[in-house]
Design a protein around this motif. Sequence first.
Motif, PDB file in Angstrom:
ATOM      1  N   ASP A  27       0.820  -1.200   0.000  1.00 52.72           N
ATOM      2  CA  ASP A  27       0.000   0.000   0.000  1.00 52.72           C
ATOM      3  C   ASP A  27       0.857   1.254   0.000  1.00 52.72           C
TER       4      ASP A  27
ATOM      5  N   LEU B 163      -4.011  -2.468 -10.073  1.00 53.32           N
ATOM      6  CA  LEU B 163      -5.456  -2.390 -10.210  1.00 53.32           C
ATOM      7  C   LEU B 163      -5.847  -3.042 -11.532  1.00 53.32           C
TER       8      LEU B 163
ATOM      9  N   GLU C 243      -0.030   4.400  -5.025  1.00 52.51           N
ATOM     10  CA  GLU C 243      -1.054   3.413  -5.357  1.00 52.51           C
ATOM     11  C   GLU C 243      -2.368   3.722  -4.639  1.00 52.51           C
TER      12      GLU C 243
ATOM     13  N   HIS D 139     -11.856   5.144  -7.500  1.00 52.70           N
ATOM     14  CA  HIS D 139     -13.100   4.906  -6.779  1.00 52.70           C
ATOM     15  C   HIS D 139     -14.027   6.114  -6.912  1.00 52.70           C
TER      16      HIS D 139
ATOM     17  N   ARG E 127      -6.085   4.464  -6.283  1.00 46.91           N
ATOM     18  CA  ARG E 127      -7.309   3.767  -5.871  1.00 46.91           C
ATOM     19  C   ARG E 127      -8.395   4.738  -5.466  1.00 46.91           C
ATOM     20  N   THR E 128      -8.005   5.743  -4.677  1.00 46.71           N
ATOM     21  CA  THR E 128      -8.977   6.718  -4.179  1.00 46.71           C
ATOM     22  C   THR E 128      -9.639   7.455  -5.337  1.00 46.71           C
TER      23      THR E 128
ATOM     24  N   LEU F 165      -7.840  -5.529  -6.885  1.00 43.57           N
ATOM     25  CA  LEU F 165      -6.441  -5.282  -6.552  1.00 43.57           C
ATOM     26  C   LEU F 165      -5.594  -6.537  -6.725  1.00 43.57           C
TER      27      LEU F 165
END
Length: 140
Positions: free
Chosen positions: A21, A52, A25, A33, A29-30, A41
């Motif tokens: 994490d 991703l 990365e 989303h 993702r944030t 993932l």
Amino acid sequence: MVDRLTPEERSRNMARIRSRDTGPELRVRTVAHALGLRFRLHRRDLPGTPDLAFPKHRVALFVHGCFWHRHEGCAKAYMPKSRIPFWTQKFAANTARDRCKAAELVAAGWKPVVVWECETTDAGRLARILEARVRAPAER
Ligand SMILES: [Zn+2]
């Protein structure tokens, strides 16, 4: 989802997940989303275990560190001043592996996409990048 892991397995998993994490990365993702993109993932069934994977778009996305993966023309992809043969060899191996995994993904019907670490610092810019690279023109 039913949790079938033993506590040992779970803590081992968590340690591994934490180690993956990375800041860039997480930012990808944030933003992905927030854009309403659905992703999975670290799919190990895909070449290179993309950070991703977007099944609907068949996009396999890698968040690459500029230094390790040699972002061309980027200040973060500098050459260290010592042990140059070591680094040259190391970088060549990294980029060769990246190219190889990308070719394997294409062969499997996936589109390999790279988001560079330096592209993740600004959320607005990152959103535009993800729109362009993940949402294929064919869907518009
Ligand atoms: Zn860069």
